[in-house]
Design a protein around this motif. Structure first.
Motif, PDB file in Angstrom:
ATOM      1  N   VAL A   1       1.187  -0.878   0.232  1.00 15.69           N
ATOM      2  CA  VAL A   1      -0.298   0.653   0.152  1.00 15.69           C
ATOM      3  C   VAL A   1       1.337   1.537   0.388  1.00 15.69           C
ATOM      4  O   VAL A   1       0.460   2.391  -0.377  1.00 15.69           O
ATOM      5  CB  VAL A   1      -0.972   0.044   1.428  1.00 15.69           C
ATOM      6  CG1 VAL A   1      -1.654   1.223   1.180  1.00 15.69           C
ATOM      7  CG2 VAL A   1      -2.123  -0.999   1.116  1.00 15.69           C
TER       8      VAL A   1
ATOM      9  N   GLN B   1       2.320   1.454  -3.602  1.00 11.81           N
ATOM     10  CA  GLN B   1       0.653   2.192  -4.471  1.00 11.81           C
ATOM     11  C   GLN B   1       0.848   3.866  -4.065  1.00 11.81           C
ATOM     12  O   GLN B   1       0.430   4.154  -4.818  1.00 11.81           O
ATOM     13  CB  GLN B   1      -0.085   1.436  -4.306  1.00 11.81           C
ATOM     14  CG  GLN B   1       0.205  -0.183  -5.220  1.00 11.81           C
ATOM     15  CD  GLN B   1       0.023  -0.088  -6.296  1.00 11.81           C
ATOM     16  OE1 GLN B   1      -0.170   0.265  -7.273  1.00 11.81           O
ATOM     17  NE2 GLN B   1       1.591  -0.832  -6.480  1.00 11.81           N
TER      18      GLN B   1
ATOM     19  N   SER C   1      -4.015   1.483  -9.292  1.00 11.42           N
ATOM     20  CA  SER C   1      -4.025   0.713  -7.739  1.00 11.42           C
ATOM     21  C   SER C   1      -5.392   0.476  -7.295  1.00 11.42           C
ATOM     22  O   SER C   1      -6.273   1.464  -7.296  1.00 11.42           O
ATOM     23  CB  SER C   1      -3.063   1.785  -6.729  1.00 11.42           C
ATOM     24  OG  SER C   1      -3.703   2.646  -6.380  1.00 11.42           O
ATOM     25  N   TYR C   2      -4.679  -0.957  -6.839  1.00 13.09           N
ATOM     26  CA  TYR C   2      -5.651  -1.499  -6.151  1.00 13.09           C
ATOM     27  C   TYR C   2      -7.158  -2.299  -6.895  1.00 13.09           C
ATOM     28  O   TYR C   2      -7.488  -3.258  -6.621  1.00 13.09           O
ATOM     29  CB  TYR C   2      -6.481  -0.804  -4.879  1.00 13.09           C
ATOM     30  CG  TYR C   2      -5.355  -0.380  -3.828  1.00 13.09           C
ATOM     31  CD1 TYR C   2      -4.204  -0.906  -3.655  1.00 13.09           C
ATOM     32  CD2 TYR C   2      -5.898   1.128  -3.449  1.00 13.09           C
ATOM     33  CE1 TYR C   2      -3.488   0.072  -2.635  1.00 13.09           C
ATOM     34  CE2 TYR C   2      -4.655   1.820  -3.162  1.00 13.09           C
ATOM     35  CZ  TYR C   2      -3.235   0.976  -2.715  1.00 13.09           C
ATOM     36  OH  TYR C   2      -2.689   1.917  -1.512  1.00 13.09           O
ATOM     37  N   TRP C   3      -7.459  -2.047  -8.215  1.00  9.96           N
ATOM     38  CA  TRP C   3      -8.274  -2.605  -8.627  1.00  9.96           C
ATOM     39  C   TRP C   3      -8.095  -3.124 -10.327  1.00  9.96           C
ATOM     40  O   TRP C   3      -9.052  -3.666 -10.284  1.00  9.96           O
ATOM     41  CB  TRP C   3     -10.031  -1.224  -8.902  1.00  9.96           C
ATOM     42  CG  TRP C   3      -9.231  -0.212  -9.433  1.00  9.96           C
ATOM     43  CD1 TRP C   3      -7.590   0.148 -10.337  1.00  9.96           C
ATOM     44  CD2 TRP C   3      -9.759   1.159  -9.986  1.00  9.96           C
ATOM     45  NE1 TRP C   3      -8.084   0.974 -11.223  1.00  9.96           N
ATOM     46  CE2 TRP C   3      -9.542   1.899 -11.068  1.00  9.96           C
ATOM     47  CE3 TRP C   3     -11.535   1.047 -10.133  1.00  9.96           C
ATOM     48  CZ2 TRP C   3      -9.815   2.365 -11.495  1.00  9.96           C
ATOM     49  CZ3 TRP C   3     -12.309   2.737 -10.087  1.00  9.96           C
ATOM     50  CH2 TRP C   3     -10.960   2.624 -11.339  1.00  9.96           C
TER      51      TRP C   3
ATOM     52  N   PHE D   1      -3.436  -5.619 -10.087  1.00 15.16           N
ATOM     53  CA  PHE D   1      -3.042  -6.172  -8.922  1.00 15.16           C
ATOM     54  C   PHE D   1      -2.697  -7.269  -8.659  1.00 15.16           C
ATOM     55  O   PHE D   1      -3.981  -8.781  -8.237  1.00 15.16           O
ATOM     56  CB  PHE D   1      -3.903  -5.565  -7.416  1.00 15.16           C
ATOM     57  CG  PHE D   1      -4.173  -5.438  -6.320  1.00 15.16           C
ATOM     58  CD1 PHE D   1      -2.666  -6.320  -5.559  1.00 15.16           C
ATOM     59  CD2 PHE D   1      -5.052  -5.137  -5.747  1.00 15.16           C
ATOM     60  CE1 PHE D   1      -3.085  -6.292  -4.317  1.00 15.16           C
ATOM     61  CE2 PHE D   1      -4.980  -4.965  -4.654  1.00 15.16           C
ATOM     62  CZ  PHE D   1      -3.868  -5.533  -3.283  1.00 15.16           C
TER      63      PHE D   1
ATOM     64  N   ILE E   1      -6.266   4.746  -1.601  1.00 11.00           N
ATOM     65  CA  ILE E   1      -6.908   4.069  -1.241  1.00 11.00           C
ATOM     66  C   ILE E   1      -8.593   4.042  -0.895  1.00 11.00           C
ATOM     67  O   ILE E   1      -8.955   3.274  -0.208  1.00 11.00           O
ATOM     68  CB  ILE E   1      -6.066   3.394  -0.008  1.00 11.00           C
ATOM     69  CG1 ILE E   1      -6.869   1.803   0.338  1.00 11.00           C
ATOM     70  CG2 ILE E   1      -6.109   3.943   1.195  1.00 11.00           C
ATOM     71  CD1 ILE E   1      -6.445   0.822   0.692  1.00 11.00           C
TER      72      ILE E   1
ATOM     73  N   ALA F   1     -11.133  -1.903  -5.566  1.00 13.93           N
ATOM     74  CA  ALA F   1     -10.402  -1.986  -4.398  1.00 13.93           C
ATOM     75  C   ALA F   1     -11.142  -3.346  -3.824  1.00 13.93           C
ATOM     76  O   ALA F   1     -12.266  -3.435  -3.633  1.00 13.93           O
ATOM     77  CB  ALA F   1     -10.070  -1.040  -3.717  1.00 13.93           C
TER      78      ALA F   1
ATOM     79  N   LEU G   1      -9.190  -4.955   1.663  1.00  9.34           N
ATOM     80  CA  LEU G   1      -7.638  -3.735   1.935  1.00  9.34           C
ATOM     81  C   LEU G   1      -8.410  -2.186   2.558  1.00  9.34           C
ATOM     82  O   LEU G   1      -7.445  -1.548   3.507  1.00  9.34           O
ATOM     83  CB  LEU G   1      -7.599  -3.808   0.346  1.00  9.34           C
ATOM     84  CG  LEU G   1      -5.783  -2.851   0.745  1.00  9.34           C
ATOM     85  CD1 LEU G   1      -5.152  -4.266   1.841  1.00  9.34           C
ATOM     86  CD2 LEU G   1      -5.517  -3.018  -0.448  1.00  9.34           C
TER      87      LEU G   1
END
Length: 598
Positions: A275, A278, A286-288, A291, A351, A373, A377
């Motif tokens: 994290v 990112q 990031s995150y989606w 990943f 995030i 995401a 998380l």
């Protein structure tokens, strides 16, 4: 060493121009010959081709016939980026029968699969290299990179980046090999590699494929794209195990659950480092999507481990500004406050982006699955214990291996290394000072292909400096602004000088490493998210448990640079009582002057 490959004659006869033949380059040169076959985004399967690699201190195009020869399969890779006139390529090195065979490329550890990344909208040409370097600086594995000049069918294609493909392997994501018979007990618990991503990742469908062709959906509707084992090879029991594991993790936050026990499912250290990485790179994807995660066997740690990271074309403030005319009038508000493609602002947590949480039904909402995401998380991010670990780790990294001056040294060295290459590249691709993206015109179109178009044609890169140096300095400036914003948010003040500038790593020695393991067969607790799995420490109560295959000077240094403790330790396992002057203090552990990871 004699080449084990059957090489089809003909590369020496490529129609290289007289000007090209006179060129001597300071980067390696790779020559591809498709044997008069088209190589564009419409070719869905790898086509057979031949490749020669020149990797000397200097390399002349006239010496192409002297390059190391290989048989390969090659195709255009990516989804939106496949529509760039300078796309990336997936390359598989093959033996005489057409099967993949492991080889070392440009000095990197051997494998059969490689990525040729074509930096086009990233005009610094170093965002992916910088991002992977940062993650390795944190002591974790991230794909290694090498820049090179590429020719295809005698036509110069510009500067490319060789990147290790994320896959299972001793020198990549070192999770256990899964056999077809591993369907119960500890055997079925690992190793797995997957990505939360758009469907079509493995098929080129760009978000339109059925998820069941590549993986499965979790109970929260996340796309699990299976990378190891692939969908066509995974056993039913193995897929069911991984699906249940992820669903059980998601269930911790359902029906009023507060996520209690998430640390039993997720490797906390990797979740903190990933994290932070990112966020420091301000990665719009990031995150989606892109990943990647992996899971070792229960007997070797067993928890969901975040990483390695991937895809940084649109990171580090490389975003279009919708209202400046650079995106053709398309006001794509897919990144919350960072309107347009990419990350433009240096403020705001990726995030915490409401679109990534699925509050707007996610992106690419198809068949009940969305790009969003993971809720687990997002909820971990809100947990006080997680935040405490995040702030402590940020202070450690920013005091040393992520210090501004450490990054400056890396960028300065890359500017020197790539200066001449950048001149060549932007003569070939004169897109400095202008918006760049899909369906731009290629000044020297690919041979053997009709010109094709498609996609939205949107611009996807930002800033648009008139010089390469200007693009690099913009990257540097925005990275520092992002670091400063995160410092403020996380309550940290950067010291004047870095305490330690490099991590301890395991340098792959594929010529001499034992086939049974990495280096000396010491008793190690397998944490395959580490860049140096044989060198690390753990805190157990008031004691330090150190594992190393190096030995040497071990020291604890506080964030002001003061040495709190120093001693010499042997190879293998060492247990030390934490000295009184280091108790309840924030310190960095070092081995031979380099950061040792937890």
């Amino acid at each position: 060493m004699p080449s084990p490959f059957r090489f089809l004659a003909g590369i020496a006869a490529l129609s290289l121009s007289t000007t090209a033949l006179a060129q001597t380059y300071d980067l390696p040169i790779i020559f591809i010959d498709t044997k008069a076959k088209c190589l564009n985004k419409d070719v869905s399967e790898k086509i057979p081709a031949t490749m020669r690699v020149l990797d000397g201190a200097t390399n002349s195009v006239a010496d192409s016939a002297n390059g190391t020869p290989y048989d390969i399969g090659i195709k255009v890779r990516g989804q939106s980026s496949a529509l760039f006139p300078k796309p990336g390529y997936s390359v598989e090195v093959r033996d005489a029968t057409g099967e993949g065979i492991d080889v070392s490329m440009l000095g990197l550890p051997p494998s059969d699969d490689w990525v040729f990344h074509g930096p086009y909208v990233d005009k610094s040409m170093m965002r992916n290299s910088l991002a992977h370097w940062l993650f390795r600086q944190a002591g974790r594995y991230s794909p290694r990179t090498k820049h090179f000049d590429l020719y295809i069918n005698g036509v110069y294609r510009g500067v490319y980046v060789l990147i290790e493909k994320i896959k299972r392997g001793k020198y990549r994501v070192d999770v256990s090999k899964l056999k077809d018979t591993d369907i119960s007990g500890d055997d079925v618990t690992g190793g797995y590699i997957w990505a939360f991503d758009k469907t079509g990742t493995n098929t080129g469908g760009a978000g339109t494929d059925d998820i069941n062709n590549e993986g499965f959906s979790t109970s929260d509707g996340l796309n699990v794209i299976l990378h190891y084992p692939k969908k066509e090879k995974i056993q039913r029991e193995q897929e069911e195990y991984l699906k249940k594991y992820l669903n059980d993790l998601e269930a911790l936050y359902k029906n009023g659950g507060n996520g209690n026990g998430y640390e039993n499912y997720v490797d906390l250290g990797s979740a903190v480092d990933y994290v932070l990485h990112q966020e420091i790179t301000n990665n719009a994807d990031s995150y989606w999507c892109s990943f990647f995660l992996h899971k070792p066997k229960d007997s070797k740690g067993g928890k969901v481990t975040l990483g390695p990271p991937w895809d940084f074309n649109l990171a580090m403030s490389n975003g279009t500004q919708p209202d400046n005319g650079n995106n053709g009038g398309n006001n794509w508000n897919m990144w919350g406050g960072n309107n347009g493609f990419g990350s433009t602002s240096v403020e705001g947590w990726q995030i915490e982006n409401s679109q990534k949480s699925g509050q707007n039904n996610g992106w690419f909402n198809m068949g009940g699955s969305s790009l969003k995401a993971p809720n687990w998380l997002i909820q971990m991010w809100k947990d006080s214990n997680y935040q405490n670990e995040l702030k402590k780790r940020w202070a450690e990294l920013r005091s040393g291996v992520w210090h501004t001056k450490t990054m400056d040294a890396y960028l300065d060295s890359m500017k020197t290394y790539l200066k001449n290459a950048a001149d060549r590249n932007f003569k070939r691709w004169p897109n400095l000072g202008q918006a760049s993206g899909q369906n731009d015109t290629d000044p020297e179109p690919m041979k053997y292909c009709n010109q094709t178009s498609g996609g939205y044609g949107m611009a996807m890169g930002g800033y648009n400096a008139d010089t390469w140096d200007g693009e690099v300095e913009h990257l540097r400036k925005k990275m520092k602004e992002r670091m400063a914003w995160m410092d403020q948010q996380l309550g940290f003040t950067e010291p004047a000088n870095p305490i330690v500038t490099e991590p301890v790593i395991h340098i792959p020695d594929w010529q001499n490493d034992s086939k049974k393991g990495d280096g000396p067969q010491i008793n190690r607790r397998s944490d395959f998210s580490r860049l140096s799995p044989t060198n690390y420490f753990t805190v157990n109560g008031g004691y330090l448990e150190i594992q190393t295959d190096l030995g040497g000077v071990f020291a604890l240094i506080d964030l002001n640079g003061t040495v709190l403790y120093k001693t010499r330790i042997p190879k293998g396992s060492t247990t030390l009582k934490i000295p009184g002057n280091a108790t309840n203090k924030h310190w960095i552990a070092t081995l031979n002057g380099k950061m040792l990871s937890r």
